[in-house]
Design an enzyme around this catalytic site. Structure first.
Site: not given
Length: 246
Positions: A27, A29-30, A75, A200-202
């Site tokens: 998580d 990158n953006g 996504n 969170r686990l997402s």
């Protein structure tokens, strides 16, 4: 276990008993790109470079099973150019793996492959088949993956088995469900690592993470280094895992 006994990459003292399965939620990158005034696609490319570096390091230190949350079922809602960049990176990575098939790493893609373009889906399946006999390390990449979707898919398989007379409803248990998951035969996750500051686990491997330990860090994925992985592994070794006992 001292890392200088392996590759002389670090003098950090790692525990003797490493987790059997480490899951990474890649998580940030953006946000990494945005902080630098760059397009989000650039962040994904940097994240992909770091993914390769972390995979190599995991193998160097002797981790047996590693999984990476690369692309979720949600996504697809992202901008088309960002999704296209991620798909291109998948293609590039598959070619890269093919150039190193002698490295004895089994490759598994977790998720529903049916939604991908024919060429990409066929490349995924062929790579899984060609590496199925490798035993040094198993690398899992979750693409078009969602934990709830995976469990729903397992339920459909079991329902069909009951309908076909292959089993009775009372035969359904935790073991039979696990046998219908994408991770069949793979140990449950011991340690989940999530960079980027999110807690969170997402929807990632929610069945397999039932008793996992969690490690969160504010570092964004492109900057997540082997040294940071060392910290997570050392932290994990200090946890007392009771699995519901005392």
């Amino acid at each position: 276990m001292a890392l200088f006994d392996k590759k002389k990459k670090s003098e950090t003292e790692l525990p003797e008993n490493l987790p059997q399965h480490v899951g990474f939620i890649m998580d940030g990158n953006g946000r990494w790109a945005k902080k630098r005034g760059l397009p989000r696609s650039f962040g994904h490319r940097e994240g992909a470079k770091n993914f390769k570096k972390i995979v190599r390091y995991c193998k160097d230190i002797g981790l047996k099973n590693i999984s990476f949350y690369a692309f979720s079922t949600e996504n697809w809602q992202r901008p088309k150019d960002e999704v296209d960049t991620i798909m291109d990176l998948f293609r590039e990575y598959i070619v890269d793996v093919r150039n190193h098939l002698s490295e004895n790493t089994r490759m598994i893609f977790l998720g529903d492959k049916s939604i991908f373009d024919d060429d990409l889906r066929e490349k995924m399946i062929k790579l899984e088949e060609d590496t199925a006999h490798y035993t040094e390390m198993t690398l899992m990449m979750a693409v078009n993956y969602g934990g709830r979707d995976e469990i729903a898919n397992a339920a459909r398989i079991l329902a069909q088995n009951v309908k076909d007379g292959e089993m009775n409803p009372e035969d359904i248990n935790e073991e039979s469900i696990a046998d219908c998951l994408y991770t069949r035969g793979i140990p449950d996750v011991d340690l989940v690592i999530r960079p980027s500051g999110e807690l969170r686990l997402s929807n990632y491997l929610i069945w397999q993470c039932a008793y996992a330990e969690y490690y969160f860090t504010d570092i964004l994925w492109p900057d997540f280094s082997p040294k940071e992985l060392d910290k997570a592994l050392i932290d994990f070794d200090g946890r007392h895992r009771r699995f519901g006992g005392v």
